[in-house]
Design a protein around this motif. Structure first.
Motif, mmCIF file in Angstrom:
data_model
loop_
_atom_site.group_PDB
_atom_site.id
_atom_site.type_symbol
_atom_site.label_atom_id
_atom_site.label_comp_id
_atom_site.label_asym_id
_atom_site.label_seq_id
_atom_site.Cartn_x
_atom_site.Cartn_y
_atom_site.Cartn_z
ATOM 1 N N LYS A 127 23.713 51.862 99.301
ATOM 2 C CA LYS A 127 22.875 52.796 98.542
ATOM 3 C C LYS A 127 22.954 54.189 99.141
ATOM 4 O O LYS A 127 23.371 54.385 100.274
ATOM 5 N N LEU A 128 22.531 55.165 98.334
ATOM 6 C CA LEU A 128 22.391 56.543 98.785
ATOM 7 C C LEU A 128 21.184 57.127 98.085
ATOM 8 O O LEU A 128 20.545 56.473 97.264
ATOM 9 N N TYR A 129 20.849 58.361 98.440
ATOM 10 C CA TYR A 129 19.763 59.050 97.756
ATOM 11 C C TYR A 129 20.357 59.724 96.525
ATOM 12 O O TYR A 129 21.039 60.728 96.624
ATOM 13 N N GLY A 130 20.122 59.129 95.362
ATOM 14 C CA GLY A 130 20.646 59.680 94.122
ATOM 15 C C GLY A 130 19.587 60.469 93.384
ATOM 16 O O GLY A 130 18.385 60.280 93.594
ATOM 17 N N PHE A 131 20.037 61.352 92.521
ATOM 18 C CA PHE A 131 19.104 62.157 91.730
ATOM 19 C C PHE A 131 18.417 61.316 90.670
ATOM 20 O O PHE A 131 19.065 60.533 89.979
ATOM 21 N N LYS A 132 17.125 61.530 90.493
ATOM 22 C CA LYS A 132 16.421 60.975 89.335
ATOM 23 C C LYS A 132 16.847 61.770 88.106
ATOM 24 O O LYS A 132 17.055 61.210 87.032
ATOM 25 N N GLN A 133 16.958 63.079 88.276
ATOM 26 C CA GLN A 133 17.428 63.969 87.207
ATOM 27 C C GLN A 133 18.450 64.921 87.832
ATOM 28 O O GLN A 133 18.132 65.640 88.776
ATOM 29 N N LEU A 134 19.667 64.915 87.315
ATOM 30 C CA LEU A 134 20.706 65.792 87.852
ATOM 31 C C LEU A 134 20.283 67.257 87.761
ATOM 32 O O LEU A 134 19.694 67.675 86.762
ATOM 33 N N PRO A 135 20.593 68.040 88.783
ATOM 34 C CA PRO A 135 20.269 69.473 88.736
ATOM 35 C C PRO A 135 20.846 70.185 87.511
ATOM 36 O O PRO A 135 20.230 71.105 86.987
ATOM 37 N N VAL A 136 21.984 69.740 87.034
ATOM 38 C CA VAL A 136 22.578 70.361 85.851
ATOM 39 C C VAL A 136 21.680 70.170 84.624
ATOM 40 O O VAL A 136 21.773 70.916 83.659
ATOM 41 N N PHE A 137 20.756 69.201 84.698
ATOM 42 C CA PHE A 137 19.787 68.969 83.627
ATOM 43 C C PHE A 137 18.389 69.451 84.010
ATOM 44 O O PHE A 137 17.406 69.047 83.408
ATOM 45 N N GLY A 138 18.307 70.266 85.040
ATOM 46 C CA GLY A 138 17.024 70.817 85.439
ATOM 47 C C GLY A 138 16.357 70.124 86.608
ATOM 48 O O GLY A 138 15.270 70.523 87.023
ATOM 49 N N GLY A 139 16.981 69.066 87.138
ATOM 50 C CA GLY A 139 16.416 68.396 88.312
ATOM 51 C C GLY A 139 16.444 69.320 89.517
ATOM 52 O O GLY A 139 17.311 70.190 89.631
ATOM 53 N N LYS A 140 15.493 69.147 90.393
ATOM 54 C CA LYS A 140 15.350 70.020 91.561
ATOM 55 C C LYS A 140 15.939 69.360 92.810
ATOM 56 O O LYS A 140 15.973 68.139 92.927
ATOM 57 N N TYR A 141 16.359 70.208 93.721
ATOM 58 C CA TYR A 141 16.798 69.746 95.026
ATOM 59 C C TYR A 141 15.560 69.641 95.921
ATOM 60 O O TYR A 141 15.304 70.471 96.772
ATOM 61 N N GLU A 142 14.762 68.614 95.651
ATOM 62 C CA GLU A 142 13.570 68.349 96.441
ATOM 63 C C GLU A 142 13.401 66.840 96.549
ATOM 64 O O GLU A 142 13.876 66.096 95.677
#
Length: 157
Positions: free
Chosen positions: A104-119
């Motif tokens: 496993k890794l820490y994956g995005f819940k929402q990709l930044p390209v779709f407005g997800g934040k780097y938090e």
């Protein structure tokens, strides 16, 4: 809080490197991963030996070194480590006891390209293969759309 290399990277020896980034071939060509960050980016080596940073959240491919040896040297630069491996976010995830598991890794819940934040709140434990497949497929589908285009995705099996 102190972080180790095992907090910043994930082991992927159990996976086929070409298959792992199959859904990114449209961007990376025949380059293969040599290092995967715990936040889902990858460092790839091309057939000519150059090293590229695949930023999966925004579908960017950035050349970072002309050779593996040069890349190894850059991995001693704390400023680059913070940028490439999102050290503050990994530290916060570790403080929140979001513990990496094998595969496993820490994956995005929402990709930044779709407005997800780097938090930290936008990351969750994700299967390595699922992360690279989904992020590669989604970024491919939108790569030619103008910024600001409304996008609706449906998941099919």
């Amino acid at each position: 809080m102190s972080l180790t290399w095992n907090d910043l990277t994930v082991s992927f020896e159990h996976l086929d490197r070409a298959e792992l980034i199959e859904d990114w071939q449209w961007l990376v060509g025949s380059a293969l991963p040599i290092l995967i960050t715990s936040v889902g980016d990858a460092f790839l080596q091309s057939e000519t030996g150059e090293i590229f940073w695949l930023i999966t959240g925004s579908a960017e491919l950035e050349k970072v070194a002309d050779s593996y040896e040069e890349f190894q040297g850059k991995l001693r630069d704390n400023e680059l480590i913070h940028e490439w491996f999102l050290v503050p976010i990994v530290a916060q995830l570790k403080e929140q006891v979001v513990v990496l598991e094998q595969g496993k890794l820490y994956g995005f819940k929402q990709l930044p390209v779709f407005g997800g934040k780097y938090e930290p709140e936008n990351f969750e434990l994700t299967d390595i293969e699922v992360h690279f497949a989904m992020s590669g497929q989604m970024n491919l589908k939108i790569k030619d759309l103008p910024d600001g285009t409304q996008v609706n995705f449906s998941i099919t099996e």
